[in-house]
Design an enzyme around this catalytic site. Structure first.
Site, mmCIF file in Angstrom:
data_model
loop_
_atom_site.group_PDB
_atom_site.id
_atom_site.type_symbol
_atom_site.label_atom_id
_atom_site.label_comp_id
_atom_site.label_asym_id
_atom_site.label_seq_id
_atom_site.Cartn_x
_atom_site.Cartn_y
_atom_site.Cartn_z
ATOM 1 N N THR A 30 0.731 -1.001 0.318
ATOM 2 C CA THR A 30 0.352 0.194 0.303
ATOM 3 C C THR A 30 1.363 1.025 -0.116
ATOM 4 O O THR A 30 0.456 2.448 -0.331
ATOM 5 C CB THR A 30 -0.989 0.133 1.383
ATOM 6 O OG1 THR A 30 -1.761 -1.218 1.045
ATOM 7 C CG2 THR A 30 -2.236 1.011 1.570
ATOM 8 N N TYR A 51 -29.733 -27.058 11.945
ATOM 9 C CA TYR A 51 -30.468 -26.194 11.659
ATOM 10 C C TYR A 51 -30.154 -25.838 10.003
ATOM 11 O O TYR A 51 -30.679 -25.207 9.340
ATOM 12 C CB TYR A 51 -31.318 -25.057 12.717
ATOM 13 C CG TYR A 51 -30.368 -24.323 12.822
ATOM 14 C CD1 TYR A 51 -30.225 -24.651 13.813
ATOM 15 C CD2 TYR A 51 -29.382 -23.152 12.516
ATOM 16 C CE1 TYR A 51 -29.085 -23.735 14.579
ATOM 17 C CE2 TYR A 51 -28.220 -22.369 12.756
ATOM 18 C CZ TYR A 51 -28.271 -22.386 14.023
ATOM 19 O OH TYR A 51 -27.597 -22.367 15.093
ATOM 20 N N VAL A 90 -21.343 -16.274 8.657
ATOM 21 C CA VAL A 90 -22.112 -17.425 8.459
ATOM 22 C C VAL A 90 -23.052 -17.103 6.988
ATOM 23 O O VAL A 90 -22.855 -17.294 6.212
ATOM 24 C CB VAL A 90 -23.891 -18.325 9.095
ATOM 25 C CG1 VAL A 90 -24.450 -18.889 8.866
ATOM 26 C CG2 VAL A 90 -22.595 -18.448 10.197
#
Lengths: 513, 513
Positions: free
Chosen positions: A273, A359, A380
């Site tokens: 950078t 689930y 997630v």
């Protein structure tokens, strides 16, 4: 209540939604709001050149313009648009301005913005393959396309001619996340191979990078729990153009190993950078291999250039590293955020990042036939980022994308030549890509006066609103960074900026002799 | 090459860009591409109801439709749009479908999508205040507005009547990131107060959460370097409706402290993913306070409901916790991604997350008058997420947003009543918000048969394409989750889904007696 005149009553006649049930995604409303947004974007791109790149606002300015409490009742969308135009836009730093030369540009394109729009409307959450099969597969395909443009070895690809490979990629938000997840995978592997009881051995793990490496790497190491005392920042200098010296790296790693420490991870950068320095990937990989340390390549900015054959040599040796990340949101015309992480062995990543709550269980995941991208990232939930990246490649093709890189590099070269043509200035390090690091030359060896003059030059330039440049310090010298490539930029913007720089410099230090 | 007929030659006449310089952000192209995208979005919302919610595609389907290599030359944008329609859309799981009842809905709105579009076109990277003053200030303002809607104590706000507070917020991508950054801050504080030499003391730090806590919490603990052996999952049961029992928590924390460990962090959830259980925040905070442990509240989904007075009691005690996060991308009509993290003392966060590289230094940061949001997140780069969140609140106001929550809860209550009215079914846990957990009741106490019937019910339903439900396991029982709230959903969709459930159940276990 702020000072803007946005009395909802004035708009009441055009707003009848209150009498009906609230339908936040009513297709007609969506189309109407989006058409207003498109008009705004069109006007914005048409006019952004004339706006001050860096706004002259004071901290807290917006709180004085907008109401401090959330409204209790609804208002026509036009009110939000009016406040956007009148209060928000005047306080923006315009990254889209062709007069923006700071940091690295956040490049963008019509195809990317359209892809992002569609993704945000579909609003899928592709944590597992089943939760969004096409989103997962298009992301994987886009990554494989990009891998081919970069001529990465097939070991980094999700699909090879022989079927599913052991390597692969994932699109993350930022390079920092790519560093973090690979650091964690490397950490866990090093703990296992050093026979650590739980994380007890973490105090012995060491990580390495050149002192020019982005600060976010050193932060990611701390996030992953590495001991601050074991994070090695290897000094660089002008002798290697501020790239990592593999001999020094080897020496430091060996000393650590001799002291009973466990060299775990090396981060090499292609295009730092600060000054666009390039660490020699192959030699770094060879040094790290002696200690089974993970090697990650951060090519956030300059990776995009490697789609051009003439720049690809900067990735030589990549077949021997463990992972590489690059960010199309920096230099490949894909709006934020889009960082592509490739790993040679996805199991090393998923071994540390996999979760399997009830689930989310489903037949496809259990079959082992699919990639669940949640297991290659921190979180997630995930946006459908693959769409915009795919649309960019699908629409512009390798040819236009290479043209885009070459055009930016040519403009940077033009600027470099202009700087070199004026004896008051010097180019401080070799220009590798589209960043020129330059400064007003010290007169009579007076470094302090030169620093003062360069700081003043930057501040005066940025105050004009006609250009925005950032700075860095290289080898103890205060240096201006001129980063070419904002997507609306053309050569005349670069030339105008140079004229402004010359004139301002004359005001500060006088004419060229 | 895939099988779709997308021969660029057919479109060549409409594409003349090749003869000119490549202008990726040409305003006319941007407008044209975006109008095509808006047309797509309009058609998509109009037709998504009729598309199979869960597609019947096989793993790898997309690779067979699209070309496996990136195109070398450019193509009209219409080709990408055609492939999107013909190849991608048929493989999507349609989260925007009104027949989507899986997971939690990713709610959305016209104002949010328009805000996201504008943000992606401006494409600012607001790592520091100076890099995008208005983006930073609008994010801070939007967070303070939301804090007021949630009636959070002023200690969590960026600005109070008295000026800048010590607390504040930041918009992150996901709850996982909110957990990670607060875990790291708590970890570093615990290391300091336990007199650790570097990270050596990390093996003594312990963290706590109910066993119903999202799996991403346990993953975030591992990412932050906590020892897997010290991550406590506290069992819950029907006696607390699967909420965390503060007496049990206290017992486990005390046992750890007695064993010389350092209780460091407790995560309490308001609205668990599995069954919408609620941990009692105040009592958890009281237990944690005895050990100076950090308390974080994960209200990702149900936090949005707390803008309604009748649900606000779930946050009682929040004034005694250290941090709270909630995700407007779940239930507050703001497209992905948007997770709001509030902390009571921002310095505890920035102390662990701050970086200060030369190229980002500027007067505003040095003045201490501004917030540099990079210091409250994992990465450096960041999108302008505040715009869409602000636009949602500015346009809909508290009233409409509350109406939206209440409408979803009312639909869930309707569904619950329907389930309760059919003796073949049972509602497994009390419904707190808009999620109904139900199952076909076991006949004659045959749990295995009931599990089989319920699995079959879910699979048959999802195969119809007319509804998509996910499952969970609660207290060892396989349970169907019916999550109401997809933004195009109306009561008739809920009733149709119920009719389908009833009919399918009859096919499996016969008529209601």
């Amino acid at each position: 209540m702020g000072s803007l005149d946005t009395n909802p009553a004035a708009y009441a006649s055009s707003f009848a939604a209150d009498v009906d049930a609230f339908r936040p995604l009513d297709p007609d409303d969506v189309r109407s709001y989006l058409h207003k947004a498109v008009d705004f974007v069109y006007d914005y791109y048409k006019s952004v050149e004339s706006l001050p790149v860096l706004p002259g606002v004071e901290p807290g300015y917006l709180m004085r313009l907008l109401q401090s409490a959330p409204p209790s009742s609804s208002a026509p969308f036009d009110i939000a648009m009016k406040e956007l135009r009148e209060a928000v836009v005047p306080g923006m730093t315009h990254w889209a301005s062709p007069n923006f030369f700071a940091f690295f540009p956040s490049t963008n394109s019509a195809a990317a913005i359209a892809g992002e729009l569609i993704a945000s409307a579909m609003n899928t959450v592709g944590f597992t393959w089943q939760a969004a099969p096409a989103a997962t597969e298009l992301e994987v395909l886009a990554l494989d396309w990009l891998a081919q443009l970069l001529r990465l070895p097939t070991s980094f690809m999700n699909r090879t001619a022989g079927g599913r490979g052991t390597g692969g990629g994932v699109i993350l938000g930022t390079t920092s996340e790519a560093m973090l997840v690979t650091l964690v995978a490397a950490r866990d592997a090093a703990l296992r191979r050093s026979g650590s009881n739980g994380v007890a051995g973490i105090t012995r793990l060491t990580v390495y990078a050149a002192d020019q490496t982005h600060s976010t790497f050193f932060k990611a190491c701390r996030l992953a729990g590495f001991d601050p005392a074991n994070i090695r920042s290897i000094p660089t200098g002008a002798d290697t153009d501020y790239g990592l010296d593999p001999a020094k790296l080897l020496e430091v790693m060996q000393a650590d190993a001799d002291a009973g420490l466990v060299p775990t991870y090396v981060c090499a950068t292609v295009g730092t950078t600060s000054s666009n320095a390039v660490d020699p990937i192959g030699a770094v990989a060879d040094a790290a291999a002696r200690f089974t340390a993970w090697v990650h390549v951060d090519a956030a900015y300059a990776g995009s250039a490697c789609i051009c054959p003439e720049f690809r040599h900067h990735l030589d040796g990549v077949e021997r590293v463990d992972s590489i990340s690059m960010s199309p949101h920096k230099w490949l015309l894909t709006c934020l955020d889009c960082t592509c992480l490739y790993v040679r062995d996805t199991h090393r990543l998923t071994g540390s990042l996999e979760t399997n709550p009830e689930y989310l269980k489903n037949h496809a995941s259990e079959s082992g036939e699919v990639t669940d991208l949640k297991d290659m990232q921190v979180g997630v939930g995930r946006r459908f980022r693959g769409l915009k990246l795919w649309m960019v490649m699908r629409t512009y093709g390798a040819g236009k994308l290479q043209e885009h890189i070459r055009s930016d590099v040519a403009m940077a070269r033009t600027f470099e030549d202009l700087v070199r043509g004026d004896d008051r200035f010097e180019v401080v390090v070799p220009r590798n890509f589209a960043l020129v690091c330059f400064r007003i030359r010290p007169r009579g060896g007076d470094g302090a006066a030169a620093e003062k003059a360069n700081r003043e030059l930057m501040e005066r330039l940025n105050k004009t609103g006609k250009a925005y440049l950032a700075h860095t310090v290289i080898g103890g010298r205060f240096v201006l960074r001129f980063a070419v490539g904002s997507s609306l930029q053309e050569e005349h913007h670069v030339r105008s900026a140079w004229e402004l720089i010359k004139k301002t410099t004359t005001d500060i230090v006088g004419e060229d002799k």
